[in-house]
Design an enzyme around this catalytic site. Structure first.
Site, PDB file in Angstrom:
ATOM      1  N   SER A  17       0.796  -1.228   0.000  1.00 44.33           N
ATOM      2  CA  SER A  17       0.000   0.000   0.000  1.00 44.33           C
ATOM      3  C   SER A  17       0.833   1.285   0.000  1.00 44.33           C
ATOM      4  CB  SER A  17      -0.972  -0.003   1.177  1.00 44.33           C
ATOM      5  OG  SER A  17      -1.943  -1.021   1.017  1.00 44.33           O
ATOM      6  N   THR A  62      -6.144  -3.828   6.844  1.00 45.42           N
ATOM      7  CA  THR A  62      -5.984  -5.176   6.310  1.00 45.42           C
ATOM      8  C   THR A  62      -6.161  -6.180   7.442  1.00 45.42           C
ATOM      9  OG1 THR A  62      -4.567  -6.592   4.948  1.00 45.42           O
ATOM     10  CG2 THR A  62      -3.451  -5.160   6.534  1.00 45.42           C
ATOM     11  N   LYS A  66     -10.542  -5.884   9.824  1.00 36.31           N
ATOM     12  CA  LYS A  66     -11.622  -5.278   9.040  1.00 36.31           C
ATOM     13  C   LYS A  66     -12.958  -5.254   9.782  1.00 36.31           C
ATOM     14  CE  LYS A  66      -9.582  -6.125   4.494  1.00 36.31           C
ATOM     15  NZ  LYS A  66      -9.783  -6.671   3.138  1.00 36.31           N
ATOM     16  N   ALA A 129     -16.452 -18.652   1.611  1.00 32.15           N
ATOM     17  CA  ALA A 129     -17.560 -17.894   2.196  1.00 32.15           C
ATOM     18  C   ALA A 129     -17.079 -17.042   3.370  1.00 32.15           C
ATOM     19  CB  ALA A 129     -18.671 -18.844   2.643  1.00 32.15           C
ATOM     20  N   ASN A 152     -18.552 -23.668  -0.677  1.00 31.82           N
ATOM     21  CA  ASN A 152     -17.678 -23.604   0.485  1.00 31.82           C
ATOM     22  C   ASN A 152     -17.578 -24.988   1.124  1.00 31.82           C
ATOM     23  OD1 ASN A 152     -16.113 -21.883   2.343  1.00 31.82           O
ATOM     24  ND2 ASN A 152     -17.623 -22.515   3.850  1.00 31.82           N
ATOM     25  N   ARG A 153     -16.455 -25.231   1.781  1.00 33.91           N
ATOM     26  CA  ARG A 153     -16.264 -26.515   2.451  1.00 33.91           C
ATOM     27  C   ARG A 153     -17.356 -26.749   3.497  1.00 33.91           C
ATOM     28  NH1 ARG A 153     -11.660 -29.328   1.879  1.00 33.91           N
ATOM     29  NH2 ARG A 153     -10.567 -27.447   1.190  1.00 33.91           N
ATOM     30  N   THR A 154     -17.667 -25.690   4.265  1.00 34.92           N
ATOM     31  CA  THR A 154     -18.768 -25.758   5.230  1.00 34.92           C
ATOM     32  C   THR A 154     -20.012 -25.192   4.555  1.00 34.92           C
ATOM     33  OG1 THR A 154     -17.194 -25.368   7.016  1.00 34.92           O
ATOM     34  CG2 THR A 154     -19.530 -25.109   7.550  1.00 34.92           C
TER      35      THR A 154
END
Length: 274
Positions: A17, A62, A66, A129, A152-154
């Protein structure tokens, strides 16, 4: 006094940045400084308060702050509110702090303007997700794809995310094992699998004949996901370096009121990746 900006993160040493915003400032004739600050994992609010109290004008945020930046902001843009996360804080004229999320608009700008890819009317698959995906869904749906599937895995996380954004477009959630037999024009990898040198479990015939693949991560070498994409017939692939620059340009515009040119900055960053 020179206007001060910074990026907060932990870790933050690797952040591009400062280089990006220095290039933007030189290009647009803005007098400002931009630094990176390592923030203690339990010290975000105190650090942000101290920064603005000392005259700071704006912050990029970052990982892993967030969500904390979302709570810190006195006001939120609509896209930040929908994303549930903030990557940009801006001091307003009335002294309040505005929270925004420029990640999604940065991705869309990179896809459509820099790469020349189409989203409208396309069948789009988003892998993952987590927070990164949540941050890009609204701007993606605003481009009117035919539909968006979140895998998504879950599976519960994918279903919750699809439900949360359902009013903005045709959105479905599923597990990776439910992708068999489906094909997509655009696949966006928002998982952190690339960081571990892995690829989500994907069927071999996932891409249409004109399939494009995009990884939100970036690196000097193609990410494992983009290697997989090439091996499975992708017409075009790209990592997220352009998104990094485009989301920064959107932050810069929010702070300084001017939108910098990005293509040369992307090119120079690419040349210096190691």
């Amino acid at each position: 006094m020179t206007d001060r900006y910074a990026v907060f993160g932990n870790p933050v040493e690797q952040s591009k940045s400062p280089t990006i915003h220095a290039a933007f400032a030189a290009q647009t004739g803005q007098t400002m400084t931009y630094s990176k600050q390592l923030v203690a994992l339990d010290g975000f609010s105190e650090a942000a308060e101290a920064f603005f109290a000392a005259g700071g004008k704006g912050l990029n945020i970052t990982v892993p702050f967030k969500q904390e930046a979302y709570s810190f902001a006195a006001r939120l843009t609509a896209r930040a509110r929908h994303a549930g996360a903030v990557n940009t804080l801006a001091l307003q004229d009335d002294g309040t702090i505005l929270g925004d999320n420029t990640d999604g608009v940065g991705m869309v700008q990179d896809l459509q303007e820099n790469l020349g890819w189409q989203i409208r009317g396309k069948k789009v698959l988003v892998l993952g997700a987590g927070g990164a995906v949540r941050g890009v869904l609204e701007p993606l749906l605003e481009q009117l794809p035919q539909h968006v599937v979140i895998a998504n895995r879950t599976i519960d996380k994918a279903l919750q995310l699809a439900k949360g954004f359902a009013e903005m477009g045709y959105l479905l959630g599923c597990g990776f094992d439910m992708l068999e037999g489906q094909q997509f024009d655009l696949v966006i990898n928002g998982t952190s699998a690339s960081l571990a040198g892995e690829v989500p479990p994907l069927p071999n015939d996932l891409l249409t004949a004109d399939g494009h693949c995009y990884d939100l991560m970036y690196a000097a070498q193609p990410t494992p996901f983009l290697v997989w994409a090439r091996q499975h017939g992708a017409r075009a692939v790209s990592d997220g370096l352009g998104m990094l620059v485009e989301q920064a340009a959107e932050s810069f515009k929010l702070w300084r009121g001017v939108k910098p040119e990005t293509k040369l900055v992307i090119s120079e960053l690419r040349d210096n990746l190691t």
